[in-house]
Design a protein around this motif. Structure first.
Motif, PDB file in Angstrom:
ATOM      1  N   ASN A 198      -7.757  -5.866  -3.484  1.00 13.80           N
ATOM      2  CA  ASN A 198      -6.781  -5.043  -2.765  1.00 13.80           C
ATOM      3  C   ASN A 198      -7.113  -3.559  -2.833  1.00 13.80           C
ATOM      4  OD1 ASN A 198      -5.224  -7.268  -2.107  1.00 13.80           O
ATOM      5  ND2 ASN A 198      -4.044  -7.159  -3.990  1.00 13.80           N
ATOM      6  N   GLY A 199      -7.948  -3.156  -3.805  1.00 18.39           N
ATOM      7  CA  GLY A 199      -8.204  -1.737  -3.983  1.00 18.39           C
ATOM      8  C   GLY A 199      -7.003  -1.057  -4.638  1.00 18.39           C
ATOM      9  N   TRP A 200      -7.135   0.249  -4.858  1.00 17.19           N
ATOM     10  CA  TRP A 200      -6.087   1.001  -5.539  1.00 17.19           C
ATOM     11  C   TRP A 200      -5.892   2.326  -4.844  1.00 17.19           C
ATOM     12  CZ3 TRP A 200      -6.182   5.616  -8.591  1.00 17.19           C
ATOM     13  CH2 TRP A 200      -5.026   5.850  -9.352  1.00 17.19           C
ATOM     14  N   LEU A 201      -4.639   2.685  -4.587  1.00 20.56           N
ATOM     15  CA  LEU A 201      -4.306   3.945  -3.940  1.00 20.56           C
ATOM     16  C   LEU A 201      -3.147   4.560  -4.696  1.00 20.56           C
ATOM     17  CD1 LEU A 201      -4.433   6.012  -1.599  1.00 20.56           C
ATOM     18  CD2 LEU A 201      -2.912   4.504  -0.314  1.00 20.56           C
ATOM     19  N   THR A 222      -8.129  13.528  -3.412  1.00 19.07           N
ATOM     20  CA  THR A 222      -7.769  14.639  -2.527  1.00 19.07           C
ATOM     21  C   THR A 222      -6.972  15.650  -3.338  1.00 19.07           C
ATOM     22  OG1 THR A 222      -7.665  13.183  -0.613  1.00 19.07           O
ATOM     23  CG2 THR A 222      -6.548  15.299  -0.420  1.00 19.07           C
ATOM     24  N   VAL A 228       0.870  -1.167   0.000  1.00 19.74           N
ATOM     25  CA  VAL A 228       0.000   0.000   0.000  1.00 19.74           C
ATOM     26  C   VAL A 228       0.908   1.218   0.000  1.00 19.74           C
ATOM     27  CG1 VAL A 228      -1.623   1.343   1.380  1.00 19.74           C
ATOM     28  CG2 VAL A 228      -1.864  -1.149   1.231  1.00 19.74           C
ATOM     29  N   TRP A 267      -8.006   7.222  -4.845  1.00 24.34           N
ATOM     30  CA  TRP A 267      -8.191   5.815  -4.463  1.00 24.34           C
ATOM     31  C   TRP A 267      -9.477   5.269  -5.041  1.00 24.34           C
ATOM     32  CZ3 TRP A 267      -8.514   9.926  -1.149  1.00 24.34           C
ATOM     33  CH2 TRP A 267      -9.749  10.157  -0.535  1.00 24.34           C
ATOM     34  N   ALA A 268      -9.524   3.927  -5.105  1.00 23.77           N
ATOM     35  CA  ALA A 268     -10.717   3.224  -5.580  1.00 23.77           C
ATOM     36  C   ALA A 268     -10.782   1.886  -4.871  1.00 23.77           C
ATOM     37  CB  ALA A 268     -10.660   3.011  -7.095  1.00 23.77           C
ATOM     38  N   LEU A 284      -4.871  -0.507  -1.903  1.00 24.80           N
ATOM     39  CA  LEU A 284      -5.513   0.377  -0.936  1.00 24.80           C
ATOM     40  C   LEU A 284      -5.499  -0.244   0.447  1.00 24.80           C
ATOM     41  CD1 LEU A 284      -7.065   3.002  -0.463  1.00 24.80           C
ATOM     42  CD2 LEU A 284      -9.159   1.796  -1.060  1.00 24.80           C
ATOM     43  N   THR A 285      -5.703  -1.565   0.521  1.00 25.95           N
ATOM     44  CA  THR A 285      -5.730  -2.249   1.818  1.00 25.95           C
ATOM     45  C   THR A 285      -4.962  -3.553   1.726  1.00 25.95           C
ATOM     46  OG1 THR A 285      -7.756  -3.451   1.300  1.00 25.95           O
ATOM     47  CG2 THR A 285      -8.021  -1.332   2.392  1.00 25.95           C
ATOM     48  N   LEU A 298      -3.588   3.077   4.755  1.00 26.01           N
ATOM     49  CA  LEU A 298      -3.145   4.422   5.117  1.00 26.01           C
ATOM     50  C   LEU A 298      -4.383   5.301   5.202  1.00 26.01           C
ATOM     51  CD1 LEU A 298      -0.038   4.804   2.757  1.00 26.01           C
ATOM     52  CD2 LEU A 298      -0.025   4.346   5.210  1.00 26.01           C
ATOM     53  N   ASN A 299      -4.396   6.231   6.134  1.00 26.64           N
ATOM     54  CA  ASN A 299      -5.578   7.068   6.337  1.00 26.64           C
ATOM     55  C   ASN A 299      -5.645   8.137   5.251  1.00 26.64           C
ATOM     56  OD1 ASN A 299      -7.722   8.542   7.197  1.00 26.64           O
ATOM     57  ND2 ASN A 299      -6.939   8.942   9.255  1.00 26.64           N
ATOM     58  N   VAL A 300      -6.373   7.822   4.182  1.00 27.13           N
ATOM     59  CA  VAL A 300      -6.415   8.736   3.038  1.00 27.13           C
ATOM     60  C   VAL A 300      -7.201  10.000   3.360  1.00 27.13           C
ATOM     61  CG1 VAL A 300      -6.111   6.902   1.361  1.00 27.13           C
ATOM     62  CG2 VAL A 300      -8.413   7.537   2.063  1.00 27.13           C
ATOM     63  N   LEU A 342       1.310   9.091   5.686  1.00 26.53           N
ATOM     64  CA  LEU A 342      -0.015   9.214   6.282  1.00 26.53           C
ATOM     65  C   LEU A 342      -0.083   8.338   7.528  1.00 26.53           C
ATOM     66  CD1 LEU A 342      -2.063   8.866   2.987  1.00 26.53           C
ATOM     67  CD2 LEU A 342      -2.018  10.904   4.430  1.00 26.53           C
ATOM     68  N   ARG A 369      -3.727  12.691  -3.947  1.00 28.25           N
ATOM     69  CA  ARG A 369      -3.909  11.246  -3.929  1.00 28.25           C
ATOM     70  C   ARG A 369      -5.282  10.899  -4.443  1.00 28.25           C
ATOM     71  NH1 ARG A 369      -3.171  13.003   1.196  1.00 28.25           N
ATOM     72  NH2 ARG A 369      -4.943  12.992   2.626  1.00 28.25           N
TER      73      ARG A 369
END
Lengths: 191, 168
Positions: free
Chosen positions: B122-125, B163, A116, B44-45, A120-121, A132-134, A151, B42
């Motif tokens: 996992n998502g995306w950041l 953001t 990450v 995310w999704a 995202l997680t 991370l605390n977005v 973060l 940043r």
């Protein structure tokens, strides 16, 4: 499928394999025609579901204590080859219609080497979700690794009291990259 | 003074099964009174619909007019005491507005800035390093958005966020 209760003491012989089940122990004895180098699998079944299985070799008789939380009188026992061919079994009832049963909750453990960002997680073996605390502002430069935004690190949505720019899962462990380098989660804190 | 805001979708949003649509779109202001550049910090999704593994394309792009047709979304303050953003909610992707979950792609040419793929479990950041942040200057002719180049297998349960910082 209703849970059945079988006899306390059961025994069967098949293909020169003797299977003995008593309330406290499961014993398998191999006859003279069995190659001692052979590998067999002993399976414990209950309500049509495979509870546990263990590979054993035929060099000596196998005897195992039944765990206290298992009532072996509700279980069937099977001795089979690794390819599934059954040699001897006692009271094994396979569920022919598993689709009728409620499905178990799916759980996903994140693969090793996932990081990450860009993920995202990350979910570890305990089911803890790391992110991370977005929603928080970037940490001040003095608390961030050189050249990277950082973060707050979150565990299950709660602040883990660390600031990091990356979270990684490697070797089954959770690691974060902080202004003081890599830290690893030991189950209670990062060190 | 620079202020940070978040444009995001509700947590259980559904995306349109057309692909190549902006899930978040923001356009810097075109009027001198509200002129401010936007620095993207940043994005995310993620999805919470199911636990089925699947790969998904994602992109950060700029787009010129004609802009996408969106659901209006007002940027949220990161700091409670900050004033509201100079960017307001809008459905047409026009300058000075932001929106989410496009229903129409809009015919304007798109330019790729960041392209990536991710596993939906996992998502995306996207977190750039400080020199890599994307800056859309005030009165630029382009908007900026987070896109799904191809529609996902599961259309429900998505959440997106972006953001940004107002400059000037």
């Amino acid at each position: 499928m209703q849970t059945a209760t079988f006899k306390d003491n059961r025994c069967v012989i098949g293909n020169d394999v003797k299977l003995i089940v008593i309330p406290s122990r499961v014993t398998v004895e191999f006859g003279k025609t069995i190659d001692p180098a052979s590998i067999f699998v002993i399976q414990i079944w209950r309500d049509g579901q495979l509870l546990n299985e263990q590979p054993v070799n035929a060099k000596a008789a196998f005897s195992s204590l039944v765990p206290r939380d298992v009532d072996i009188r509700e279980c069937g026992v099977r001795v089979c080859l690794p390819n599934g061919i059954v040699l001897a079994e006692l009271d094994v009832e396979e569920d022919l219609y598993p689709f009728m049963r409620p499905r178990k909750e799916q759980s996903h453990i994140t693969e090793n080497y996932v990081s990450v960002p860009p993920a995202l997680t990350i979910t570890d073996e305990r089911g803890d979700v790391w992110s991370l605390n977005v929603a928080a502002p970037f940490a001040p430069r003095q608390k961030s690794p050189d050249g990277e935004f950082a973060l707050p690190v979150m565990r299950n949505g709660e602040n883990a009291h660390e600031i990091g720019s990356r979270i990684e899962r490697r070797g089954g462990k959770i690691r974060i990259f902080t202004a003081n380098g890599w830290k690893t989660w030991n189950g209670r804190s990062f060190f | 003074m620079a202020r940070e805001y978040i444009v995001g979708t509700p947590p259980n949003s559904s995306v349109t099964n057309s692909g190549d649509l902006a899930e978040i779109f923001i356009n810097p202001s075109a009027t001198a009174a509200n002129a401010c550049g936007l620095e993207m910090l940043r994005a995310w999704a993620s999805q919470a619909a199911n636990a089925t593994s699947a790969q998904q394309q994602i992109a950060l792009r700029t787009q010129v007019t004609a802009f996408p047709t969106l659901t209006g979304a007002t940027p949220r303050k990161c700091k409670f005491l900050d004033p509201v953003s100079l960017i307001v909610s809008g459905t047409a992707g026009a300058a000075g507005t932001s929106g989410i979950l496009a229903s129409v792609a809009g015919g304007g040419a798109k330019s790729e800035v960041v392209t990536d793929n991710f596993n939906v479990l996992n998502g995306w950041l996207w977190v750039p390093t400080p020199p890599e942040t994307i800056v859309m200057p005030a009165m630029a002719a382009s908007g900026f958005g987070l896109y799904f180049p191809a529609a996902p297998t599961t259309l429900t349960g998505w959440a997106f966020g972006l953001t940004f910082r107002e400059l000037g």
